[in-house]
Design a protein around this motif. Structure first.
Motif, PDB file in Angstrom:
ATOM      1  N   LYS A   1     -25.176  28.900  -0.546  1.00  0.00           N
ATOM      2  CA  LYS A   1     -23.959  29.804  -0.519  1.00  0.00           C
ATOM      3  C   LYS A   1     -23.572  30.360  -1.791  1.00  0.00           C
ATOM      4  O   LYS A   1     -23.288  31.551  -1.953  1.00  0.00           O
ATOM      5  N   ALA A   2     -23.753  29.723  -2.795  1.00  0.00           N
ATOM      6  CA  ALA A   2     -23.413  30.356  -4.152  1.00  0.00           C
ATOM      7  C   ALA A   2     -24.286  31.274  -4.615  1.00  0.00           C
ATOM      8  O   ALA A   2     -23.563  32.397  -4.994  1.00  0.00           O
ATOM      9  N   GLY A   3     -25.477  31.399  -4.263  1.00  0.00           N
ATOM     10  CA  GLY A   3     -26.222  32.615  -4.418  1.00  0.00           C
ATOM     11  C   GLY A   3     -25.738  33.709  -3.540  1.00  0.00           C
ATOM     12  O   GLY A   3     -25.980  34.952  -3.929  1.00  0.00           O
ATOM     13  N   GLN A   4     -25.426  33.484  -2.410  1.00  0.00           N
ATOM     14  CA  GLN A   4     -25.053  34.471  -1.469  1.00  0.00           C
ATOM     15  C   GLN A   4     -23.752  35.107  -2.106  1.00  0.00           C
ATOM     16  O   GLN A   4     -23.646  36.293  -1.985  1.00  0.00           O
ATOM     17  N   GLU A   5     -22.956  34.502  -2.816  1.00  0.00           N
ATOM     18  CA  GLU A   5     -21.577  35.227  -3.414  1.00  0.00           C
ATOM     19  C   GLU A   5     -22.291  35.902  -4.386  1.00  0.00           C
ATOM     20  O   GLU A   5     -21.649  37.216  -4.420  1.00  0.00           O
ATOM     21  N   THR A   6     -22.975  35.841  -5.306  1.00  0.00           N
ATOM     22  CA  THR A   6     -23.713  36.570  -6.318  1.00  0.00           C
ATOM     23  C   THR A   6     -23.983  37.879  -5.681  1.00  0.00           C
ATOM     24  O   THR A   6     -23.858  39.129  -5.981  1.00  0.00           O
ATOM     25  N   ASP A   7     -25.033  37.687  -4.620  1.00  0.00           N
ATOM     26  CA  ASP A   7     -25.508  38.624  -3.945  1.00  0.00           C
ATOM     27  C   ASP A   7     -24.555  39.736  -3.370  1.00  0.00           C
ATOM     28  O   ASP A   7     -24.715  40.812  -3.534  1.00  0.00           O
ATOM     29  N   PHE A   8     -23.505  38.937  -2.920  1.00  0.00           N
ATOM     30  CA  PHE A   8     -22.340  39.742  -2.367  1.00  0.00           C
ATOM     31  C   PHE A   8     -21.823  41.014  -3.345  1.00  0.00           C
ATOM     32  O   PHE A   8     -21.746  42.165  -3.158  1.00  0.00           O
ATOM     33  N   TYR A   9     -21.316  40.459  -4.606  1.00  0.00           N
ATOM     34  CA  TYR A   9     -20.727  41.079  -5.737  1.00  0.00           C
ATOM     35  C   TYR A   9     -21.804  42.330  -6.140  1.00  0.00           C
ATOM     36  O   TYR A   9     -21.331  43.160  -6.447  1.00  0.00           O
TER      37      TYR A   9
END
Length: 946
Positions: free
Chosen positions: A380-388
């Motif tokens: 999920k932490a990687g998904q946050e960065t991808d989101f931004y």
């Protein structure tokens, strides 16, 4: 214009907002919102507006809710064909349509994409051209179809067929998707055929078919218009209503019911692939449509099973059994159904039954151990960065809003989407595994090299694939210059008058800060707080330039090994440390550098740089990882030998630079050179050549100069300085005369061309102006003569370009394309003629179009973090001033036609050129002697290509 999901759209299916502290407790993250305003015109057009004033640009996206799923069997490929047609002409835009206008207004290049369920058209423009774009998009939607004639349709059929040859028919494993989908989905299911359609269906399409398809689907009530950027909302609304309001509503569009599939049995299929050099196994399971509640856990599942050292499939297939260097597992969700796709390209001569058995063992490992809360939070932490990252451009924001509007019924679904992702539990991940994979039927394809049928899965049946035959004169002829005659569609005002520009935006050049550290590292930064991200790169000069040509590949192996653990962390521990904070760190080598780059949330910049310090200063030198990298590199080299594009690039470098120049070699090396390299060679290169005095550090994002310099303290104080000299390379000379070289790939569906010669370095005073001069020749996309004559005029190719490229060390001019095989000579002759005539015919109109694009496009030159990072690279590598964009703007404004003609005389030399063609020698070689450059040289006459 490719028949695949937009990268931006696929990112937003996977987004999440989550983070994890090192002690595993969840941080509280405020709900993220993209503010928007939505309204609907009386004719049904959905309009979404989003304000973003970070740059003086606006992104306009028109998305029609029609993809290949709305087509009829026997008439496939229409949605993608329309993606092409809508750029060509409309009643008031005229011939050349939006592509021609884009060149004038400084747009990003009008483009589009098609998938199973939607077709979109998009462009980012300087904000002063927004009304022009709204006018143009309305003209496409409501005033287009009369301009489509038999010659127009005939030509665009050839373009689309060339695209299919380039992206599918002429590449390794290109037919895999078609075999999977035609067997996963039953006949009559709208996902049974490919988005690009079949060559036969495209050829059989009639003008009546095309017009019927347009009138059914390209209507306001089936379309969403998204406008994002530095806009005045009320003025934008008024423009939208003015230009779109009177376009009539179409027939009601019924919603398609979800159509997930259930396989009654497992199917195994195989094919001997003309372009494959290694066996590949692909497995597909049917799953759920987009935004289904199980899709969120399935995304986590595929990531956990195949990403990183800890992934169960990687452990078995890569580390334990050494069958491959990569496992790809992802979810392909669409509006009506979904599928999981698992692909393993095995090493040379590997039996795919062994691969299937290893996959089974990897899945058993997951069954026994599941996924931990820690690993779930890491993903999920990687998904946050991808989101931004996906939100760093106005176009990305526009795509996101349209995606949710069309497929979730509400642009604000972003918040529910995020909640769904955050709600995934370890139990959910195991549940979806048991529901969709464990003991479930699947489709399996074995694609193997010619003559290696023994490697396919047991009990496999031959796949039904229709290979196109090379036939001279097989394509129908057409005259694309014939103007369409029609009665114009009535309008309440004169739509033939193009709207004026608004107020010209000021060129917004970011503020650059610079600092040289005590160690010699030069730091260049731009602080930008638009999104809470930081992107960075450490660029260490050297790369291939510091290698011995008898042992090429050392710097490439070294760069790849640097992220395979550190002194105090195994590969798995390093990956977990990076992923747990949502960061990414990559290292790779080029011909001239070793680069360590990455992206991180700004709040984790210090932690990310701590890990970068370890990667750079404390290498692990893991022998087992080194051997895996060698095997992987050799496998990639073997596979590239059957890829016409890779062959063209490698052979062109050899011809351009000659055997005594290190740049004649691909930096990954050869099978022999990689086999000869030991770990001690990497250590010697590292100790001898990696120096802070050769290093530039570029950083962009939500981080201050003070915080960056503080984070670089360890590198500054502990990295040992050393004197490293990069020897000046012998500059290759223009060929005395042109020569045609041919590399034989029997049965090639296209001829891949690389024409060119050595030219000016990037540091040369004429380098930038040479590219400006080249804009109307081959650098301007649809504004260039090469594209207009070879693609639009003749239908010979899907795309062609020319460009000057270079560095502080070398420069070259190249023309590259994939040409329909049976017109190889005709296309080459036409290119030669265009080059010969360019200087004679260059005129004031050419200069005006070039100036219009070059000057106006600077408004969007530094919009994204990546663009700002490129700006810092240009400043540091080529000793440019911080305001080089403004200086270049002045140069262009002062250009005259005579100046451009002088540049053409100096730098366009069709009779001193390397003409390299990679294609089918049996049918094409002999004809090329008619170019007038003597008998073509066959480069691989004695090789066995099978």
């Amino acid at each position: 214009m490719k028949p695949i999901k937009s990268l931006f759209l696929s990112l937003f299916v996977l987004i999440a907002i989550s983070a994890c502290k090192q002690n595993e407790t969840k941080e509280t993250t405020p709900e993220f919102k993209v503010d928007f305003e939505k309204f609907t015109l009386d004719n049904g057009l959905q309009v979404i507006l989003h304000v973003d004033r970070s740059d003086p640009v606006a992104a306009v996206a028109l998305t029609a809710h029609v993809g290949s799923a709305r087509e009829k069997e026997g008439r496939t490929g229409f949605a993608h064909l329309f993606e092409h047609l809508l750029f060509l002409e409309s009643e008031n835009l005229g011939k050349g349509g939006l592509d021609q206008m884009s060149a004038r207004i400084g747009g990003s290049g009008a483009n589009g994409s098609t998938n199973r369920d939607r077709t979109n058209y998009f462009q980012t423009v300087p904000k002063d051209a927004l009304e022009k774009m709204i006018w143009a998009e309305a003209d496409k939607l409501g005033f287009f179809i009369n301009t489509v004639t038999e010659p127009v349709l005939a030509k665009e059929k050839q373009v689309v067929k060339n695209e299919k040859r380039q992206s599918i028919d002429n590449r390794p494993y290109g037919h895999t998707s078609a075999v999977i989908n035609s067997n996963l989905y039953p006949e009559g299911h709208p996902y049974n055929w490919e988005v690009i359609g079949s060559l036969e269906d495209l050829q059989n399409a009639t003008l009546a078919d095309v017009k019927e398809f347009y009138r059914r689907w390209y209507t306001p009530n089936n379309t969403t218009l998204t406008i994002a950027g530095d806009i005045d909302v009320e003025q934008t609304k008024a423009w939208v209503k003015k230009y779109f309001d009177e376009i009539p509503r179409g027939e009601a569009i019924p919603n398609l019911e979800k159509q997930p599939v259930n396989l009654k049995s497992t199917k195994r299929l195989f094919y001997e692939d003309n372009f494959a050099r290694a066996p590949q196994l692909t497995m597909a399971w049917p799953t759920v449509p987009e935004y289904h509640k199980d899709s969120y856990a399935l995304n986590v599942l595929t990531s956990y099973l195949s990403d990183g050292k800890k992934a169960p499939l990687n452990k078995v297939l890569i580390d334990d059994e050494k069958l491959t260097d990569n496992v790809s597992f992802y979810q392909y969700n669409s509006e009506l159904a979904g599928q999981l796709m698992l692909t393993v390209t095995a090493f040379d001569q590997t039996d795919l039954n062994t691969v299937a058995s290893a996959i089974k063992n990897g899945l058993k490992d997951f069954e026994l151990n599941g996924i931990s809360e820690k690993d779930l939070n890491r993903i999920k932490a990687g998904q946050e960065t991808d989101f931004y990252r996906g939100l760093s451009s106005v176009l990305g924001k526009g795509f996101q809003l349209a995606q949710y509007e069309i497929f979730a019924g509400d642009p604000g679904f972003i918040n529910q989407d995020v909640k769904n992702i955050l709600a995934v539990t370890p139990e959910d991940v195991m549940r979806v595994y048991n529901t969709y994979i464990k003991d479930k039927n699947f489709i399996a394809t074995s694609f193997v090299p010619k003559g290696q049928k023994s490697l396919v899965l047991d009990n496999s049946q031959l796949a039904d694939i229709k290979e196109e035959k090379i036939v001279e004169g097989a394509e129908e002829t057409f005259d694309a210059s014939i103007a369409a005659t029609y009665e114009k569609t009535p309008s309440s005002f004169d739509r033939s008058v193009e709207p004026p520009y608004g107020s010209s935006p000021e060129l917004n050049i970011p503020t650059v800060w610079k600092k040289e550290l005590e160690s010699g590292v030069k730091v260049y930064g731009i602080e930008n707080n638009e999104v809470p991200l930081v992107q960075f790169e450490i660029q260490i000069a050297g790369g291939l330039l510091l290698e011995n040509k008898d042992q090429v590949g050392v710097s490439n192996l070294l760069a790849n090994l640097m992220t395979k653990g550190t002194k105090n962390k195994t590969t798995e521990e390093l990956e977990n440390a990076i992923e747990s904070i949502g960061a990414s760190i990559y290292s790779y080598a080029t011909e001239e550098s070793i680069i360590i780059s990455g992206t991180t949330l700004s709040k984790h910049f210090d932690k990310t740089m701590d890990l970068v310090n370890e990667v750079l200063l404390e290498p692990r030198w893991d022998e087992a990882e080194f051997e895996l990298l060698k095997q992987s590199t050799i496998s990639n080299i073997q596979r590239s030998k059957a890829n016409p594009n890779s062959i063209a690039s490698d052979e062109f470098s050899k011809l351009l630079y000659g055997e005594n120049n290190i740049l004649a070699y691909n930096n990954r090396g050869t099978e022999a050179s990689v086999n000869s390299i030991d770990l001690i060679d990497l250590k010697n290169y590292y100790n001898k050549n990696l120096s802070p005095q050769l290093t530039n550090f570029h950083v962009v994002g939500a981080i201050s100069e003070q915080d960056v310099v503080k984070a670089l303290d360890k590198i500054d104080t502990t990295w040992e300085s050393k004197d490293v000299a990069i020897t000046e390379l012998p500059m290759p000379l223009y060929p005395e005369k042109s020569t045609v070289y041919f590399y034989d790939v029997p049965g090639a569906k296209q001829s891949v061309i690389r024409f060119g010669y050595p030219s000016v370095k990037a540091t040369h005073k004429d380098f930038y102006l040479a590219n400006v001069m080249n804009y109307r020749l081959g650098g301007g996309g649809f504004a260039s003569q090469l594209t207009q004559e070879l693609r639009e005029g003749k239908g010979y190719t899907y795309g062609i370009r020319s460009r000057f490229s270079g560095s502080q060390y070398v420069g070259e001019y190249t023309i590259s394309s994939g040409i329909r095989t049976n017109v190889t000579y005709e296309a080459s002759s036409l290119i030669k003629q265009i080059l010969e005539d360019y200087g004679k015919n260059y005129n004031e109109e050419d200069l005006e179009v070039t100036k219009g694009y070059t000057i106006k496009s600077t408004a969007r030159a530094f919009e994204t973090l990546g663009a700002k990072l490129d700006m810092l690279s240009n400043i540091s590598n080529y000793e440019l001033s911080d305001d080089y964009a403004k200086q270049r703007e002045t140069l262009v404004k002062e250009l005259t036609v005579d100046d451009v003609k002088t540049l053409i005389t100096h730098y366009i030399k069709p009779n001193q050129m390397i003409y390299l063609i990679v294609g089918d020698a049996e049918t094409q070689l002999d004809k090329l002697e008619a170019l007038g450059f003597g008998k073509p040289v066959l480069l691989n006459q004695n090789e066995n290509l099978e």
